[in-house]
Design an enzyme around this catalytic site. Structure first.
Site, PDB file in Angstrom:
ATOM      1  N   GLY A  74       0.845  -1.195   0.000  1.00  0.00           N
ATOM      2  CA  GLY A  74       0.000   0.000   0.000  1.00  0.00           C
ATOM      3  C   GLY A  74       0.872   1.234   0.000  1.00  0.00           C
ATOM      4  O   GLY A  74       2.079   1.145   0.267  1.00  0.00           O
ATOM      5  N   TYR A 102       4.005  -3.086   2.392  1.00  0.00           N
ATOM      6  CA  TYR A 102       3.340  -2.356   3.480  1.00  0.00           C
ATOM      7  C   TYR A 102       2.801  -3.329   4.520  1.00  0.00           C
ATOM      8  O   TYR A 102       2.902  -3.093   5.728  1.00  0.00           O
ATOM      9  CB  TYR A 102       2.193  -1.505   2.918  1.00  0.00           C
ATOM     10  CG  TYR A 102       1.479  -0.673   3.960  1.00  0.00           C
ATOM     11  CD1 TYR A 102       1.991   0.551   4.355  1.00  0.00           C
ATOM     12  CD2 TYR A 102       0.300  -1.122   4.570  1.00  0.00           C
ATOM     13  CE1 TYR A 102       1.353   1.321   5.327  1.00  0.00           C
ATOM     14  CE2 TYR A 102      -0.348  -0.369   5.532  1.00  0.00           C
ATOM     15  CZ  TYR A 102       0.181   0.860   5.906  1.00  0.00           C
ATOM     16  OH  TYR A 102      -0.445   1.608   6.865  1.00  0.00           O
ATOM     17  N   GLU A 191       4.422 -11.467  -5.691  1.00  0.00           N
ATOM     18  CA  GLU A 191       3.304 -11.603  -6.636  1.00  0.00           C
ATOM     19  C   GLU A 191       3.627 -11.080  -8.032  1.00  0.00           C
ATOM     20  O   GLU A 191       2.924 -11.368  -8.997  1.00  0.00           O
ATOM     21  CB  GLU A 191       2.058 -10.882  -6.085  1.00  0.00           C
ATOM     22  CG  GLU A 191       2.116  -9.353  -6.063  1.00  0.00           C
ATOM     23  CD  GLU A 191       2.827  -8.775  -4.840  1.00  0.00           C
ATOM     24  OE1 GLU A 191       3.659  -9.471  -4.227  1.00  0.00           O
ATOM     25  OE2 GLU A 191       2.578  -7.596  -4.527  1.00  0.00           O
ATOM     26  N   GLY A 244     -21.998 -11.745 -26.697  1.00  0.00           N
ATOM     27  CA  GLY A 244     -20.999 -12.384 -27.546  1.00  0.00           C
ATOM     28  C   GLY A 244     -19.601 -12.193 -26.981  1.00  0.00           C
ATOM     29  O   GLY A 244     -18.648 -12.759 -27.482  1.00  0.00           O
ATOM     30  N   ASP A 247     -17.377 -13.049 -21.154  1.00  0.00           N
ATOM     31  CA  ASP A 247     -18.057 -13.295 -19.880  1.00  0.00           C
ATOM     32  C   ASP A 247     -19.505 -13.765 -20.076  1.00  0.00           C
ATOM     33  O   ASP A 247     -19.926 -14.760 -19.489  1.00  0.00           O
ATOM     34  CB  ASP A 247     -18.028 -12.040 -18.998  1.00  0.00           C
ATOM     35  CG  ASP A 247     -16.612 -11.540 -18.775  1.00  0.00           C
ATOM     36  OD1 ASP A 247     -15.674 -12.336 -18.983  1.00  0.00           O
ATOM     37  OD2 ASP A 247     -16.439 -10.367 -18.408  1.00  0.00           O
ATOM     38  N   SER A 249     -20.782 -15.045 -22.652  1.00  0.00           N
ATOM     39  CA  SER A 249     -20.822 -16.326 -23.375  1.00  0.00           C
ATOM     40  C   SER A 249     -20.565 -17.493 -22.421  1.00  0.00           C
ATOM     41  O   SER A 249     -21.228 -18.531 -22.494  1.00  0.00           O
ATOM     42  CB  SER A 249     -19.764 -16.361 -24.481  1.00  0.00           C
ATOM     43  OG  SER A 249     -20.063 -15.390 -25.437  1.00  0.00           O
ATOM     44  N   LYS A 390     -10.526 -13.155 -15.018  1.00  0.00           N
ATOM     45  CA  LYS A 390     -10.730 -13.319 -16.466  1.00  0.00           C
ATOM     46  C   LYS A 390     -10.080 -14.604 -17.016  1.00  0.00           C
ATOM     47  O   LYS A 390     -10.695 -15.325 -17.799  1.00  0.00           O
ATOM     48  CB  LYS A 390     -10.134 -12.101 -17.189  1.00  0.00           C
ATOM     49  CG  LYS A 390     -10.545 -11.973 -18.624  1.00  0.00           C
ATOM     50  CD  LYS A 390     -11.905 -11.342 -18.700  1.00  0.00           C
ATOM     51  CE  LYS A 390     -12.373 -11.085 -20.091  1.00  0.00           C
ATOM     52  NZ  LYS A 390     -13.615 -10.308 -20.076  1.00  0.00           N
TER      53      LYS A 390
END
Ligand code: XMP
Length: 544
Positions: A74, A102, A191, A244, A247, A249, A390
């Site tokens: 942070g 942080y 990460e 279309g 997500d 779909s 996603k």
């Protein structure tokens, strides 16, 4: 008919249907830029993970029964009075805690160590020397390992009960640990992919320290979600607006597998889709496709072109396109009558960005056409993808047998070609931009495939988003012996990670030349082709 007004925030909060007993890591968000990345890395270890603001009540966190907790980075200094903080009790629950940047400093500060401002910041790839090579967090990690640093404050003294497990040339405490209490404070960012062995460290935390099994897998998700949908929906009816896009779909695929014809999908073709896209969506989800559902395609092209006639201002176009979608969706919903559920393709980043998950709340300024209808007769919302990132949605899509072409579609804005045609939109301009864009994508895809065949990897210039736009400029040219006065097409291709900043992709000149030559020869009404070199900022990715 009774219609229900929707409150968007309420909808997101109201949703449930999660598996409560799933083994889970909680990420506590202190506003750092990599927070969603932390959660994704945990999920890559096949461990489910959710992000919550640092303001979340400790009781709520306890009730979630997490296997481990990660405190993120942070922008603040933990020793300042109004900086985000956490309750000391968090470290006394017997639940393993990993603090990052942080989060690491805060852990030391709250537990009695010392954090100070350094004379110079430590930023970038840095060699970390591991002192405690038998540490659980550094299992199978090299003694000297490259890590990503980004800090000015540093831990000058570890808290009682902690020992230094790693350091760098400039930073005495790159990692502090209390192995008995399963508390780890890491100054760098495991990460981020620049940390060469970061994924290993996160895997070590969730598996070796927290004891997670790692059974969060996409095939299991699909199977469980289908079961959950069946239980929740019973013999009810579900309505979904299918755009279309990836997500909606994947949501349609999941619902179809769960409840078949109890699902009705409304697909509005607004005439601003890419070339042949409407037919492709119908091919997958329509009556001759692979899914069992009711598919309604509304061909609203003419209706849209009429509404957009004479409109040149970008925001006005966006508004018309969005509102018209909602009116059409409502009209279709009225024809169908009352349904039990309205389904949506909301995904986890939408939940976090709406401010209900983490701290780094960025409310998106772009909303998909789609958005939400104001009045539809339904009882409840169902969002089968609301726990997924996603890339996980894509995996679920493949699992469901949705064609790769659709699953790996590049981002396409809700207002579609409407915002890739500068100035007024009409059928003729749509034809031009569709044809030019088709050629451009075709040539880029061919060049990428050829490069991959030769080198075994994608080229470094491989764009994350690429499309043609139609400028509103016409200029003089010559074709054969004839003078022309035609449009200029602009080609855009960007390299970007987060779509917030972007660079123009360095597509080889030869590729651009073949695109130019094909567009000029094959697309009537175009006599010039430009390549957009602008980065974002100052440009945006789209043209409007
Ligand atoms: P910009 O143009 O803002 O685009 O640099 C960033 C990303 O967002 C997409 N975009 C949109 N997506 N509705 C959407 O659903 C919109 O109105 C919209 N405008 C831009 C754009 O394609 C890019 O990926």
């Amino acid at each position: 008919m009774k219609m229900k007004r929707l409150d968007h925030r309420f909808i997101i909060q109201k949703l449930g249907g999660r598996l409560v007993n799933r083994e889970k890591i909680i990420v506590i968000d202190f506003g750092g830029q990599y927070n969603q990345l932390v959660a994704r890395r945990v999920r890559e270890c096949n461990v489910y993970c959710e992000i919550y603001s640092y303001k979340t009540d400790l009781e709520k966190i306890k009730a979630m029964n997490p296997k481990g907790i990660i405190l993120t980075g942070g922008p603040n200094s933990c020793y300042e009075a109004d900086s985000p903080t956490c309750n000391k009790e968090l470290f006394e629950l017997g639940i393993p805690v990993l603090g990052l940047c942080y989060g690491a400093q805060l852990m030391m500060h709250v537990l009695g160590g010392k954090v100070e401002k350094a004379d110079v910041s430590e930023y970038g790839k840095t060699e970390v020397l591991v002192d405690k090579t038998d540490s659980k967090i550094f299992k199978d990690v090299s003694d000297k390992t490259i890590c990503w640093m980004s800090h000015t404050d540093y831990i000058s003294q570890v808290a009682p009960g902690f020992e230094i497990a790693a350091h760098t040339a400039d930073c005495p405490v790159a990692t502090a640990q209390n192995e008995e209490k399963k508390l780890y404070a890491i100054q760098f960012h495991p990460e981020v992919l620049h940390t060469a062995e970061g994924t290993k460290m996160i895997n070590n935390f969730v598996k070796n320290v927290c004891g997670c099994k790692g059974d969060w897998k996409m095939d299991a998700f699909v199977e469980n979600t289908i079961k959950e949908i069946r239980e929740k929906v019973g013999d009810g009816k579900v309505l979904l607006a299918l755009s279309g896009g990836v997500d909606s779909s994947v949501a349609a695929g999941l619902l179809s597998r769960a409840i078949g014809k109890q699902l009705t999908c409304v697909f509005v073709d607004h005439g601003l889709l890419r070339k042949d896209e409407g037919d492709e969506v119908e091919g997958v989800f329509g009556p001759n496709g692979q899914f069992d559902l009711n598919f309604i395609r509304v061909n609203a092209q003419e209706r849209y072109y009429k509404k957009l006639a004479g409109v040149t201002e970008p925001e006005a176009k966006r508004k018309i396109i969005g509102e018209e979608f909602i009116r059409i969706f409502e009209e279709e919903a009225k024809k169908i009558g009352a349904v039990d559920f309205l389904a949506q393709g909301t995904i986890y980043p939408d939940v976090v960005e709406s401010g209900l998950g983490g701290e780094s709340a960025v409310i998106k300024s772009h909303h998909n056409v789609g958005g939400l209808p104001d009045f539809v007769d339904f009882k409840e919302i169902i969002e089968p993808l609301r726990d997924l990132f996603k890339d996980e949605v894509r995996k679920a899509g493949l699992e469901l047998g949705i064609p790769e072409k659709l699953v790996f579609r590049q981002p396409f804005p809700g207002p579609g070609l409407g915002i890739r045609i500068i100035g007024e939109v009409n059928a003729e301009k749509v034809r031009i931009v569709q044809d030019a864009d088709y050629i451009y994508r075709d040539e880029v895809d061919k060049a990428v495939a050829a490069y991959k065949a030769e080198h075994g990897t994608a080229p470094s210039w491989m764009p994350n988003q690429y499309f043609a736009a139609l400028t509103n400029m016409r200029s003089v040219g010559v074709m054969g012996d004839e003078r022309t006065y035609d449009y200029a097409v602009a080609l855009r291709a960007v390299n970007t990670v987060d779509f917030m900043t972007a660079e123009a992709a360095e597509i080889p000149f030869a590729v651009l030349q073949s695109v130019m030559s094909r567009i000029i020869n094959e697309v009537r009404g175009v006599n010039r082709v430009f390549y957009d070199l602008t980065s974002k900022p100052p440009g945006t990715i789209e043209f409007e």
